[in-house]
Design a protein around this motif. Structure first.
Motif, mmCIF file in Angstrom:
data_model
loop_
_atom_site.group_PDB
_atom_site.id
_atom_site.type_symbol
_atom_site.label_atom_id
_atom_site.label_comp_id
_atom_site.label_asym_id
_atom_site.label_seq_id
_atom_site.Cartn_x
_atom_site.Cartn_y
_atom_site.Cartn_z
ATOM 1 N N PHE A 100 -4.323 20.828 63.620
ATOM 2 C CA PHE A 100 -4.169 21.024 64.864
ATOM 3 C C PHE A 100 -5.524 21.922 65.278
ATOM 4 N N TRP A 101 -5.989 22.143 66.535
ATOM 5 C CA TRP A 101 -6.803 23.119 67.184
ATOM 6 C C TRP A 101 -6.480 24.399 67.569
ATOM 7 N N ASP A 149 -7.514 22.756 80.783
ATOM 8 C CA ASP A 149 -8.428 21.606 80.377
ATOM 9 C C ASP A 149 -9.675 22.057 79.486
ATOM 10 N N LEU A 150 -9.708 23.309 79.112
ATOM 11 C CA LEU A 150 -10.744 23.838 78.321
ATOM 12 C C LEU A 150 -10.491 23.720 76.821
ATOM 13 N N ALA A 151 -10.250 22.418 76.424
ATOM 14 C CA ALA A 151 -9.948 22.267 75.074
ATOM 15 C C ALA A 151 -10.754 21.233 74.407
ATOM 16 N N PRO A 152 -10.673 21.176 72.985
ATOM 17 C CA PRO A 152 -11.539 20.057 72.405
ATOM 18 C C PRO A 152 -11.662 18.769 72.757
ATOM 19 N N LEU A 209 -3.521 26.335 71.851
ATOM 20 C CA LEU A 209 -3.432 25.441 70.726
ATOM 21 C C LEU A 209 -3.571 23.961 71.211
ATOM 22 N N ASP A 210 -3.792 23.040 70.439
ATOM 23 C CA ASP A 210 -4.177 21.765 70.941
ATOM 24 C C ASP A 210 -4.155 20.735 69.812
ATOM 25 N N GLU A 211 -3.818 19.593 70.385
ATOM 26 C CA GLU A 211 -3.965 18.390 69.211
ATOM 27 C C GLU A 211 -3.015 18.604 67.964
ATOM 28 N N ILE A 212 -1.696 19.015 68.019
ATOM 29 C CA ILE A 212 -0.961 19.245 67.066
ATOM 30 C C ILE A 212 -0.549 17.900 66.485
ATOM 31 N N SER A 232 -12.848 13.324 59.347
ATOM 32 C CA SER A 232 -13.184 12.445 60.473
ATOM 33 C C SER A 232 -11.922 12.536 61.468
ATOM 34 N N SER A 233 -10.783 12.956 61.151
ATOM 35 C CA SER A 233 -9.642 13.133 61.971
ATOM 36 C C SER A 233 -9.765 14.185 63.215
ATOM 37 N N MET A 234 -10.434 15.245 62.891
ATOM 38 C CA MET A 234 -10.591 16.517 63.649
ATOM 39 C C MET A 234 -10.984 16.425 64.902
ATOM 40 N N ASN A 235 -12.006 15.365 65.064
ATOM 41 C CA ASN A 235 -12.569 15.170 66.484
ATOM 42 C C ASN A 235 -12.233 13.869 67.109
ATOM 43 N N ALA A 236 -10.965 13.055 66.398
ATOM 44 C CA ALA A 236 -10.612 11.937 67.032
ATOM 45 C C ALA A 236 -9.372 12.087 67.543
ATOM 46 N N GLU A 237 -9.476 11.467 68.805
ATOM 47 C CA GLU A 237 -8.016 11.569 69.798
ATOM 48 C C GLU A 237 -7.210 10.265 68.955
ATOM 49 N N LEU A 238 -5.929 10.504 68.962
ATOM 50 C CA LEU A 238 -5.003 9.534 68.286
ATOM 51 C C LEU A 238 -4.562 8.774 69.565
ATOM 52 N N GLY A 239 -4.053 7.587 69.264
ATOM 53 C CA GLY A 239 -3.200 6.686 70.278
ATOM 54 C C GLY A 239 -1.814 6.960 70.180
ATOM 55 N N GLY A 240 -1.337 7.697 69.110
ATOM 56 C CA GLY A 240 0.191 8.093 69.224
ATOM 57 C C GLY A 240 0.869 6.881 68.283
ATOM 58 N N ASN A 241 0.297 5.845 68.065
ATOM 59 C CA ASN A 241 0.941 5.031 67.201
ATOM 60 C C ASN A 241 0.550 4.631 65.682
ATOM 61 N N GLU A 242 -0.302 5.583 65.257
ATOM 62 C CA GLU A 242 -0.904 5.296 64.044
ATOM 63 C C GLU A 242 0.191 5.423 62.929
#
Length: 205
Positions: free
Chosen positions: A53-54, A19-22, A170-173, A187-197
């Motif tokens: 990705f992070w 759980d230790l991720a951005p 690795l995270d958020e690929i 702007s995208s780097m810290n935004a979590e996506l919904g998956g349907n963009e």
């Protein structure tokens, strides 16, 4: 619905989720034999694309494969961090020329999360670190040479097998079928996506 198979591989142990991720958990790779393999899918054959990705490096001092699709020097996409703290991205063009972009040295840090992104708009291959443009190469409308190899994360495909394994996380690929602008990468780097963009081809969170 387009389904892409993903396999998390380890020879002697299993990568773990932390759980230790951005944003929302991450996968931990041991730097020895762990990697992520995504089976080839036609949706991954892109001429215009973005990937972000992070990544977290436990240590530096040697090259580490972050992304690769295809054998070294013949990849349709790769990103590697180098022992000198630089990051390199490249693709093989359909005319046989290799297009690459490499950052300055000393930018990659150990024991800290950093955001990586690469975009190709058909004219420029652009490389970003932590939302900032660090290298851009003009490639004069070259097309990416497609291949049917798997897409790997956390390793690099060498002539003698997989190597340069990442010791870290690795995270958020994310992969898009269009080129993010400089502002969109930031702007995208810290935004979590919904998956349907729109334009989102693959998303592993």
């Amino acid at each position: 619905e387009n389904i892409i198979d993903i396999t998390i591989n380890a020879v002697s142990d299993a990568p773990i989720i932390t759980d230790l991720a951005p944003l929302d958990g991450a996968i931990v790779l041991d730097g020895s034999d762990d990697y992520i393999e995504v089976a080839h899918n036609a949706s991954l054959d892109l001429n215009i694309f973005s990937m972000e990705f992070w990544a977290y490096h436990d240590n530096l001092g040697e090259d580490s494969g972050l992304v690769t699709k295809g054998l070294a020097d013949f990849e349709s996409l790769k990103m590697t961090t180098l022992a000198d703290g630089s990051v390199n991205t490249a693709f093989l063009a359909s005319d046989g020329e290799r297009v690459a972009a490499t950052s300055a040295t000393g930018l990659v840090k150990a024991n800290t999360w950093q955001h990586y992104a690469v975009t190709n708009d058909g004219k420029f291959l652009s490389l970003y670190l932590d939302g900032e443009l660090v290298s851009r190469t003009d490639h004069i409308d070259k097309l990416v040479a497609a291949n049917t190899d798997s897409l790997f994360f956390g390793t690099e495909k060498l002539s003698n097998g997989l190597g340069r394994h990442l010791s870290g996380k690795l995270d958020e690929i994310r992969i898009f079928d269009y080129s993010l602008t400089d502002d969109e990468v930031l702007s995208s780097m810290n935004a979590e996506l919904g998956g349907n963009e729109e334009g989102l081809v693959s998303y592993w969170k």
